[in-house]
Design a protein around this motif. Structure first.
Motif, PDB file in Angstrom:
ATOM      1  N   THR A   1       0.839  -1.186   0.000  1.00  0.00           N
ATOM      2  CA  THR A   1       0.000   0.000   0.000  1.00  0.00           C
ATOM      3  C   THR A   1       0.883   1.250   0.000  1.00  0.00           C
ATOM      4  O   THR A   1       2.098   1.169   0.193  1.00  0.00           O
ATOM      5  CB  THR A   1      -0.927   0.038   1.224  1.00  0.00           C
ATOM      6  N   ASN A   2       0.256   2.405  -0.184  1.00  0.00           N
ATOM      7  CA  ASN A   2       0.962   3.678  -0.085  1.00  0.00           C
ATOM      8  C   ASN A   2       1.071   4.077   1.384  1.00  0.00           C
ATOM      9  O   ASN A   2       0.056   4.306   2.050  1.00  0.00           O
ATOM     10  CB  ASN A   2       0.240   4.763  -0.876  1.00  0.00           C
ATOM     11  N   GLN A   3       2.296   4.137   1.884  1.00  0.00           N
ATOM     12  CA  GLN A   3       2.585   4.520   3.263  1.00  0.00           C
ATOM     13  C   GLN A   3       3.740   5.522   3.260  1.00  0.00           C
ATOM     14  O   GLN A   3       4.519   5.578   2.312  1.00  0.00           O
ATOM     15  CB  GLN A   3       2.977   3.294   4.088  1.00  0.00           C
ATOM     16  N   SER A   4       3.853   6.295   4.337  1.00  0.00           N
ATOM     17  CA  SER A   4       4.998   7.199   4.448  1.00  0.00           C
ATOM     18  C   SER A   4       6.282   6.388   4.456  1.00  0.00           C
ATOM     19  O   SER A   4       6.404   5.408   5.212  1.00  0.00           O
ATOM     20  CB  SER A   4       4.892   8.033   5.731  1.00  0.00           C
ATOM     21  N   LEU A   5       7.232   6.779   3.636  1.00  0.00           N
ATOM     22  CA  LEU A   5       8.495   6.064   3.582  1.00  0.00           C
ATOM     23  C   LEU A   5       9.311   6.322   4.843  1.00  0.00           C
ATOM     24  O   LEU A   5       9.172   7.374   5.477  1.00  0.00           O
ATOM     25  CB  LEU A   5       9.279   6.489   2.346  1.00  0.00           C
ATOM     26  N   PRO A   6      10.179   5.389   5.246  1.00  0.00           N
ATOM     27  CA  PRO A   6      10.953   5.543   6.483  1.00  0.00           C
ATOM     28  C   PRO A   6      11.709   6.860   6.532  1.00  0.00           C
ATOM     29  O   PRO A   6      12.399   7.234   5.578  1.00  0.00           O
ATOM     30  CB  PRO A   6      11.916   4.353   6.435  1.00  0.00           C
ATOM     31  N   GLY A   7      11.548   7.567   7.633  1.00  0.00           N
ATOM     32  CA  GLY A   7      12.260   8.819   7.833  1.00  0.00           C
ATOM     33  C   GLY A   7      11.679  10.004   7.102  1.00  0.00           C
ATOM     34  O   GLY A   7      12.236  11.107   7.154  1.00  0.00           O
ATOM     35  N   THR A   8      10.554   9.821   6.395  1.00  0.00           N
ATOM     36  CA  THR A   8       9.920  10.912   5.661  1.00  0.00           C
ATOM     37  C   THR A   8       8.473  11.052   6.121  1.00  0.00           C
ATOM     38  O   THR A   8       7.939  10.203   6.840  1.00  0.00           O
ATOM     39  CB  THR A   8       9.928  10.661   4.140  1.00  0.00           C
ATOM     40  N   ASN A   9       7.827  12.117   5.685  1.00  0.00           N
ATOM     41  CA  ASN A   9       6.400  12.285   5.933  1.00  0.00           C
ATOM     42  C   ASN A   9       5.633  12.274   4.617  1.00  0.00           C
ATOM     43  O   ASN A   9       4.577  12.894   4.493  1.00  0.00           O
ATOM     44  CB  ASN A   9       6.135  13.597   6.696  1.00  0.00           C
ATOM     45  N   LYS A  10       6.179  11.545   3.633  1.00  0.00           N
ATOM     46  CA  LYS A  10       5.571  11.485   2.309  1.00  0.00           C
ATOM     47  C   LYS A  10       5.535  10.045   1.822  1.00  0.00           C
ATOM     48  O   LYS A  10       6.397   9.246   2.171  1.00  0.00           O
ATOM     49  CB  LYS A  10       6.369  12.358   1.326  1.00  0.00           C
ATOM     50  N   GLY A  11       4.531   9.760   0.999  1.00  0.00           N
ATOM     51  CA  GLY A  11       4.406   8.436   0.422  1.00  0.00           C
ATOM     52  C   GLY A  11       3.087   7.771   0.728  1.00  0.00           C
ATOM     53  O   GLY A  11       2.744   6.754   0.114  1.00  0.00           O
ATOM     54  N   ASP A  12       2.299   8.332   1.686  1.00  0.00           N
ATOM     55  CA  ASP A  12       1.011   7.733   2.015  1.00  0.00           C
ATOM     56  C   ASP A  12      -0.042   8.177   1.006  1.00  0.00           C
ATOM     57  O   ASP A  12       0.252   8.874   0.031  1.00  0.00           O
ATOM     58  CB  ASP A  12       0.602   8.059   3.443  1.00  0.00           C
ATOM     59  N   LYS A  13      -1.298   7.797   1.244  1.00  0.00           N
ATOM     60  CA  LYS A  13      -2.343   8.072   0.262  1.00  0.00           C
ATOM     61  C   LYS A  13      -2.656   9.554   0.120  1.00  0.00           C
ATOM     62  O   LYS A  13      -3.244   9.968  -0.893  1.00  0.00           O
ATOM     63  CB  LYS A  13      -3.620   7.304   0.621  1.00  0.00           C
ATOM     64  N   ASP A  14      -2.261  10.371   1.113  1.00  0.00           N
ATOM     65  CA  ASP A  14      -2.498  11.810   1.028  1.00  0.00           C
ATOM     66  C   ASP A  14      -1.395  12.536   0.267  1.00  0.00           C
ATOM     67  O   ASP A  14      -1.604  13.657  -0.212  1.00  0.00           O
ATOM     68  CB  ASP A  14      -2.644  12.407   2.432  1.00  0.00           C
ATOM     69  N   ASP A  15      -0.221  11.934   0.182  1.00  0.00           N
ATOM     70  CA  ASP A  15       0.910  12.574  -0.501  1.00  0.00           C
ATOM     71  C   ASP A  15       1.802  11.491  -1.102  1.00  0.00           C
ATOM     72  O   ASP A  15       2.954  11.313  -0.706  1.00  0.00           O
ATOM     73  CB  ASP A  15       1.695  13.438   0.489  1.00  0.00           C
ATOM     74  N   PRO A  16       1.279  10.759  -2.080  1.00  0.00           N
ATOM     75  CA  PRO A  16       2.017   9.602  -2.608  1.00  0.00           C
ATOM     76  C   PRO A  16       3.104   9.997  -3.600  1.00  0.00           C
ATOM     77  O   PRO A  16       3.059  11.064  -4.213  1.00  0.00           O
ATOM     78  CB  PRO A  16       0.921   8.800  -3.311  1.00  0.00           C
ATOM     79  N   TYR A  17       4.082   9.104  -3.730  1.00  0.00           N
ATOM     80  CA  TYR A  17       5.065   9.203  -4.808  1.00  0.00           C
ATOM     81  C   TYR A  17       4.466   8.485  -6.026  1.00  0.00           C
ATOM     82  O   TYR A  17       4.821   7.342  -6.333  1.00  0.00           O
ATOM     83  CB  TYR A  17       6.376   8.538  -4.420  1.00  0.00           C
ATOM     84  N   SER A  18       3.543   9.137  -6.704  1.00  0.00           N
ATOM     85  CA  SER A  18       2.861   8.467  -7.806  1.00  0.00           C
ATOM     86  C   SER A  18       2.352   9.488  -8.803  1.00  0.00           C
ATOM     87  O   SER A  18       2.227  10.679  -8.496  1.00  0.00           O
ATOM     88  CB  SER A  18       1.673   7.641  -7.284  1.00  0.00           C
ATOM     89  N   TYR A  19       2.038   9.003  -9.992  1.00  0.00           N
ATOM     90  CA  TYR A  19       1.374   9.834 -10.993  1.00  0.00           C
ATOM     91  C   TYR A  19       0.970   8.940 -12.158  1.00  0.00           C
ATOM     92  O   TYR A  19       1.586   7.884 -12.400  1.00  0.00           O
ATOM     93  CB  TYR A  19       2.291  10.943 -11.512  1.00  0.00           C
ATOM     94  N   THR A  20      -0.088   9.350 -12.856  1.00  0.00           N
ATOM     95  CA  THR A  20      -0.475   8.688 -14.097  1.00  0.00           C
ATOM     96  C   THR A  20      -0.895   9.732 -15.105  1.00  0.00           C
ATOM     97  O   THR A  20      -1.459  10.769 -14.744  1.00  0.00           O
ATOM     98  CB  THR A  20      -1.621   7.678 -13.882  1.00  0.00           C
ATOM     99  N   VAL A  21      -0.589   9.484 -16.359  1.00  0.00           N
ATOM    100  CA  VAL A  21      -1.013  10.312 -17.480  1.00  0.00           C
ATOM    101  C   VAL A  21      -1.981   9.466 -18.304  1.00  0.00           C
ATOM    102  O   VAL A  21      -1.584   8.455 -18.898  1.00  0.00           O
ATOM    103  CB  VAL A  21       0.181  10.758 -18.345  1.00  0.00           C
ATOM    104  N   MET A  22      -3.255   9.874 -18.308  1.00  0.00           N
ATOM    105  CA  MET A  22      -4.304   9.048 -18.898  1.00  0.00           C
ATOM    106  C   MET A  22      -5.067   9.834 -19.961  1.00  0.00           C
ATOM    107  O   MET A  22      -5.917  10.670 -19.640  1.00  0.00           O
ATOM    108  CB  MET A  22      -5.276   8.563 -17.816  1.00  0.00           C
ATOM    109  N   PRO A  23      -4.787   9.612 -21.240  1.00  0.00           N
ATOM    110  CA  PRO A  23      -5.565  10.251 -22.302  1.00  0.00           C
ATOM    111  C   PRO A  23      -6.864   9.497 -22.550  1.00  0.00           C
ATOM    112  O   PRO A  23      -6.902   8.263 -22.503  1.00  0.00           O
ATOM    113  CB  PRO A  23      -4.638  10.166 -23.513  1.00  0.00           C
ATOM    114  N   LEU A  24      -7.927  10.239 -22.812  1.00  0.00           N
ATOM    115  CA  LEU A  24      -9.238   9.649 -23.076  1.00  0.00           C
ATOM    116  C   LEU A  24      -9.811  10.251 -24.361  1.00  0.00           C
ATOM    117  O   LEU A  24      -9.758  11.465 -24.554  1.00  0.00           O
ATOM    118  CB  LEU A  24     -10.207   9.935 -21.930  1.00  0.00           C
ATOM    119  N   PRO A  25     -10.389   9.446 -25.241  1.00  0.00           N
ATOM    120  CA  PRO A  25     -11.024  10.016 -26.434  1.00  0.00           C
ATOM    121  C   PRO A  25     -12.285  10.784 -26.042  1.00  0.00           C
ATOM    122  O   PRO A  25     -13.079  10.330 -25.215  1.00  0.00           O
ATOM    123  CB  PRO A  25     -11.355   8.779 -27.277  1.00  0.00           C
ATOM    124  N   GLN A  26     -12.469  11.962 -26.630  1.00  0.00           N
ATOM    125  CA  GLN A  26     -13.662  12.771 -26.357  1.00  0.00           C
ATOM    126  C   GLN A  26     -13.887  13.732 -27.513  1.00  0.00           C
ATOM    127  O   GLN A  26     -12.963  14.436 -27.925  1.00  0.00           O
ATOM    128  CB  GLN A  26     -13.522  13.553 -25.050  1.00  0.00           C
TER     129      GLN A  26
END
Length: 323
Positions: A22-47
């Protein structure tokens, strides 16, 4: 005829994946959980409808996300399995680890909503002698076909088998290796669609209003591996430098394939897939409790009368759950 596999029969990569991530704060940091994850997606959709005064034939749905991946161990209903592929003179033996994945939005008006479900399996491919007869496990004195099996190709020892409920399936093959030191996360290929005669201005614009939440982090849109690079740097700064890692790469073009149902074939067909995984250790390789990955899906989307290839990349850094 498949049978239950022992954990020791799985590859090292598979063994270290077993459990819930799961997304959790990484050791020694206050980042990485679901509120501030190390993540991103680029999702194009036809419209076809215009948005923000323009009709480009597509819109972006880019966002940070959090997820849960469960790799099923020996106590699960879908426990690891051995599922031989008989070839006549000898056989291939996939040792299988099943998984389930769920992704939720970490930002935007639909924060917390499920945006992706996936299940599938990781196969470790080996070869061996084939038993004579229809049953694999006679009680005594098994007889094998004569001769020597052809060794499994070292470039195709792992296979990721994916099922996505859009009517899409993927087979991607590759291999893994155990490494020492800190991984060098590469700069990702361009996420811009090709050819160049399509308007890509949304990729560089900050679009984050409630009615048009499409591209809140242009710097991540341009460099999808940046969350992974930042995580490695933040861990080192917090005194948790990576000492060992297991690296795995799989590609649909390495003997695999992608399949789409007819609607997807016509409108937004998945045309290619590759992924890279890094299992990270801080203690000399005794434990691997951080999982970083990046994957790149290619989508063929019809815009007007033309078909364009749009990359749909994702990245995330997960922690093994102890609950």
């Amino acid at each position: 005829m498949p049978r239950k596999a022992e954990t020791a029969e799985l590859s090292t990569f598979q063994q270290k994946l077993i459990g819930t991530w799961t997304n959790q704060s990484l050791p020694g940091t206050n980042k990485g959980d679901k509120d501030d994850p190390y993540s991103y997606t680029v999702m194009p959709l036809p419209q076809q409808s215009p948005q923000q005064g323009a009709n480009l034939g597509y819109v972006l749905k880019n966002f940070t996300y959090f997820e849960t991946i469960v790799f099923n161990g020996p106590d699960a209903v879908t426990a690891p399995a051995a599922a031989p592929n008989r070839g006549g003179g000898y056989q291939q033996i996939p040792f299988v680890l099943f998984y389930d994945q769920q992704i939720r939005l970490a930002e935007g008006p639909d924060i917390g909503a499920i945006v992706h479900e996936e299940n599938g399996a990781w196969l470790h491919l080996t070869t061996g002698k084939q038993q004579v007869g229809p049953y694999l496990y006679p009680p005594t004195n098994p007889v094998f076909e004569p001769g020597h099996p052809i060794p499994q190709s070292p470039e195709r020892t792992m296979c990721k088998q994916i099922s996505v409920p859009h009517g899409v399936s993927v087979l991607a093959l590759g291999s893994f290796e155990e490494c020492t030191g800190e991984p060098k996360i590469p700069v990702a290929p361009s996420v811009l669609p090709t050819p160049d005669d399509i308007d890509t201005s949304p990729y560089g614009a900050v679009l984050n209003t409630p009615d048009n939440y499409q591209n809140p982090r242009p710097e991540l849109t341009q460099q999808i591996n940046l969350p992974l690079q930042n995580a490695i740097e933040d861990l080192a700064a917090a005194g948790h430098a990576v000492s060992n890692y297991i690296y795995c790469r799989v590609e649909s073009t390495n003997g695999g394939t992608v399949v789409n149902i007819p609607f997807e074939q016509r409108k937004a067909a998945l045309a290619g897939y590759n992924a890279e995984y890094w299992l990270l250790s801080f203690d000399g390789g005794q434990n691997y409790d951080i999982l970083a990955y990046t994957q790149r899906i290619l989508l063929d989307i019809v815009v007007g009368e033309n078909r364009y290839t749009f990359p749909h990349p994702t990245s995330n850094v997960l922690t093994r759950s102890t609950v």
